[in-house]
Design a protein around this motif. Structure first.
Motif, PDB file in Angstrom:
ATOM      1  N   LEU A 300      37.394  30.383 105.690  1.00  0.00           N
ATOM      2  CA  LEU A 300      38.373  31.332 105.160  1.00  0.00           C
ATOM      3  C   LEU A 300      39.800  30.972 105.539  1.00  0.00           C
ATOM      4  O   LEU A 300      40.742  31.564 105.019  1.00  0.00           O
ATOM      5  N   GLY A 301      39.964  30.008 106.454  1.00  0.00           N
ATOM      6  CA  GLY A 301      41.303  29.575 106.821  1.00  0.00           C
ATOM      7  C   GLY A 301      41.645  29.687 108.288  1.00  0.00           C
ATOM      8  O   GLY A 301      42.761  29.357 108.692  1.00  0.00           O
ATOM      9  N   ALA A 302      40.721  30.132 109.124  1.00  0.00           N
ATOM     10  CA  ALA A 302      40.984  30.175 110.566  1.00  0.00           C
ATOM     11  C   ALA A 302      41.081  28.753 111.107  1.00  0.00           C
ATOM     12  O   ALA A 302      40.446  27.835 110.586  1.00  0.00           O
ATOM     13  N   ARG A 303      41.837  28.581 112.171  1.00  0.00           N
ATOM     14  CA  ARG A 303      41.982  27.236 112.737  1.00  0.00           C
ATOM     15  C   ARG A 303      42.307  27.281 114.217  1.00  0.00           C
ATOM     16  O   ARG A 303      42.771  28.292 114.744  1.00  0.00           O
ATOM     17  N   GLY A 304      42.020  26.176 114.903  1.00  0.00           N
ATOM     18  CA  GLY A 304      42.360  26.046 116.303  1.00  0.00           C
ATOM     19  C   GLY A 304      43.851  25.806 116.474  1.00  0.00           C
ATOM     20  O   GLY A 304      44.511  25.256 115.584  1.00  0.00           O
ATOM     21  N   VAL A 305      44.382  26.211 117.610  1.00  0.00           N
ATOM     22  CA  VAL A 305      45.815  26.050 117.879  1.00  0.00           C
ATOM     23  C   VAL A 305      46.038  25.154 119.094  1.00  0.00           C
ATOM     24  O   VAL A 305      46.776  24.176 119.033  1.00  0.00           O
ATOM     25  N   ALA A 306      45.398  25.473 120.208  1.00  0.00           N
ATOM     26  CA  ALA A 306      45.603  24.702 121.433  1.00  0.00           C
ATOM     27  C   ALA A 306      44.506  25.044 122.424  1.00  0.00           C
ATOM     28  O   ALA A 306      43.768  26.032 122.241  1.00  0.00           O
ATOM     29  N   CYS A 307      44.392  24.241 123.478  1.00  0.00           N
ATOM     30  CA  CYS A 307      43.393  24.506 124.514  1.00  0.00           C
ATOM     31  C   CYS A 307      43.814  23.831 125.808  1.00  0.00           C
ATOM     32  O   CYS A 307      44.698  22.971 125.830  1.00  0.00           O
ATOM     33  N   SER A 308      43.154  24.225 126.888  1.00  0.00           N
ATOM     34  CA  SER A 308      43.447  23.626 128.196  1.00  0.00           C
ATOM     35  C   SER A 308      42.684  22.335 128.402  1.00  0.00           C
ATOM     36  O   SER A 308      43.117  21.461 129.155  1.00  0.00           O
TER      37      SER A 308
END
Length: 597
Positions: A300-308
């Motif tokens: 649907l368009g969700a996405r990852g942004v960042a992580c540790s």
């Protein structure tokens, strides 16, 4: 198939069939527009070649006099963040499929859409020859070049294209270009059934010239095509040098695409094609109309942004459908070096102390030089036993009775497909993680749909607790609901931040809610002073050289005559810059291989 490389480099066209001299395209065209393709004018010329040449020159001159208009408001995700923030829109497991290919002699085109890395078996041969893990065509002996059409598994905005020639060290495609179109209405019906390949996807097969011409004409009728990647050189697929990443100009990246056409000049092999972008679903029809939906879905368009930490898996895996195929299909971190040295019950950590009463074992006394070997060994055994007993007592005495909750953790931030009106239900699935699941987890939320990645990760972001720290179990789909009081009321949600303690793996995160407003599909606005440098850096690597190469040759009736025929051609919007001149096939090939500007 279609036309020659001269059309792609010069007028940006591809013919429906070869001309008598094998060059084709059918109609000569001139394009002009802004440097990033934000405003493009295209004109088709038919009939008398001299008149067409004059018209093309006049149009190019007119475009030069007009002020360029550049879309200043948007930026694309840089290549180094593609795997973290974007999805592979074309991968087969998400529904990506090859709908047409001119040739699949050595290896079928669908291999390019595999999720796995390319493999190579030096001993694998078949009737056609060497078995390769990719798309490989036979050596071209007929007019034209090879190409294929791919339907994206998830329609969306393409930020970049990755072409991998791994293991194709002497048989790689030397050059390629990529076109895209939005063919929602056409879907799989764009190619007439009588010209569809019944053996598509079978090794050792190819399309007939009639099928190639019919497919070319059908694509022209189905919709307008845009050039995402201009003609680019490809290197042999040696280890460490096989991956090519081409960034799409912002004006093209902001458009929703459903289909790609990969052009191989003239033949050869490509191992993998990754189309990095953001899925775009229609808010009213595909999200809001559903009611309560999983807004943490990549489809649907969700996405990852960042992580540790992403040592064993990236956060965008959390947004996939299903429960995963193995541990590599989720988000897993390395073992946290700050995790407690001694774990206590209930997520507590026990700390070390050094009791004053601790007695240390003295150093062994000096052994007389005349001591026999058996006597020396006996004393060493006695000393080892004494030390072991003392160390065991030390371990028991040095643990304090008090216990405290440890805070060592890893985190990741996810951007929802639409703004959620709170959260009705939340799933944290540890499927396949049996010996490396997190001890506990918590989830925070924020409403900031227009914020950039930098803003979301800054200390000024106001995160609110959605799920308090909760113990997790191995290989379990944990469900938390607002009705049972497990999820707190946080209002609207645009992003969520998942904390896992102290480390480990999560297979899926699902957030079910009603969408109350769409998320912006474009990146944040830039300051005016940043615009020029951003636009320049966002253009494909070869865009400026491509323009210089086009300007190096003068437009003439002879060139247009060489590329003219009676059949229609695809109208292709160039990836960047003005294209006002066409070149013959020999001129294109010679200039391209020599690198002449």
């Amino acid at each position: 198939g279609g036309g020659g490389g001269g059309a792609a480099m010069g007028a940006g066209t591809m013919g429906a069939g070869p001309t008598e001299d094998g060059i084709g395209p059918a109609v000569a065209e001139a394009f002009c527009g802004a440097a990033d393709g934000a405003r493009v004018r295209k004109v088709s010329f038919e009939g008398d070649s001299n008149a067409a040449a004059a018209m093309a020159g006049a149009m190019a001159a007119a475009c030069e006099e007009e002020d360029d208009v550049v879309d200043e408001g948007f930026e694309t995700v840089p290549p180094e963040k593609w795997e973290d923030e974007l999805c592979d829109l074309a991968e087969a497991r998400s529904g990506g499929a090859v709908q047409f290919a001119t040739d699949e002699w050595f290896a079928v085109a669908s291999n390019m859409l595999k999720t796995s890395a390319p493999a190579f078996d030096p001993n694998a041969f078949c009737t056609q020859g060497k078995v390769m893990d990719g798309w490989e065509t036979r050596r071209k002996r007929t007019p034209g070049h090879d190409w294929c059409v791919i339907k994206l598994g998830m329609a969306g905005c393409v930020h970049g294209v990755e072409v991998d020639t791994a293991h194709f060290t002497g048989n790689q495609v030397p050059a390629c270009s990529v076109w895209a179109a939005s063919l929602d209405e056409a879907d799989g019906e764009w190619l007439p059934a009588e010209f569809a390949r019944g053996d598509l996807g079978e090794q050792g097969t190819c399309s007939t010239q009639a099928q190639i011409q019919a497919a070319d004409e059908a694509l022209h009728k189905a919709g307008e095509w845009c050039e995402l990647v201009a003609l680019e050189r490809l290197r042999p697929g040696y280890v460490g040098d096989s991956v090519h990443r081409f960034r799409v100009p912002p004006a093209m990246a902001s458009k929703r695409m459903t289909h790609l056409r990969l052009n191989s000049y003239p033949d050869g092999g490509i191992a993998r094609l990754r189309v990095w972008g953001t899925p775009v679903a229609h808010f009213e029809k595909e999200i809001a109309a559903v009611g309560v939906a999983n807004l943490a879905s990549a489809a649907l368009g969700a996405r990852g942004v960042a992580c540790s930490n992403k040592h064993y898996g990236v956060p965008r895996n959390l947004l996939r459908e299903g429960r995963g195929v193995n541990m590599g299909d989720g988000w897993e971190t390395a073992r946290n070096p700050h995790r407690p040295l001694i774990f206590g019950p209930g997520g507590k950590a026990k700390s070390f102390t050094t009791p004053k009463s601790l007695k240390r074992i003295p150093a062994p006394p000096g052994m007389p030089r005349s001591a026999s070997a058996p006597a020396l060994m006996s004393k060493r055994l006695d000393l080892t036993a004494a030390r072991a007993e003392a160390n065991e007592q030390m371990a028991c005495d040095s643990i304090a009775e008090e216990e405290e909750e440890y805070c060592a953790s890893d985190w990741c931030v996810l951007r929802l497909a639409a703004v959620a009106d709170g959260a009705e239900e939340l799933h944290l699935d540890t499927a396949h993680f049996r010996g490396n699941y997190p001890e506990s987890a918590s989830v925070e939320a924020i409403y900031s749909p227009h914020a950039s990645t930098e803003d979301i990760l800054s200390g000024d972001a106001e995160w609110r607790t959605l799920l308090e720290r909760t113990p997790l179990k191995p290989d379990t789909n944990h469900t938390f609901t607002r009705a049972e009081g497990q999820l707190l009321d946080v209002g609207k949600i645009s992003h969520v931040r998942l904390h896992i303690f102290p480390d480990g793996g999560i297979m899926r995160l699902r957030l079910y809610s009603r969408a109350c407003e769409p998320m912006p599909t474009k990146a944040r606005s830039l300051r005016k002073s940043e615009t020029a440098s951003r636009v320049e850096s966002s253009m494909p690597r070869s865009a400026s050289a491509h323009h210089e190469l086009c300007d190096h040759f003068e437009a003439s009736a002879k060139v247009i005559e060489a590329t003219a025929s009676a059949s229609p051609s695809l109208l292709v919007r160039p990836a960047g810059g003005r294209v006002g001149h066409a070149m013959s096939a020999d001129e294109v090939t010679g200039a391209f291989l020599s690198g002449t500007p």
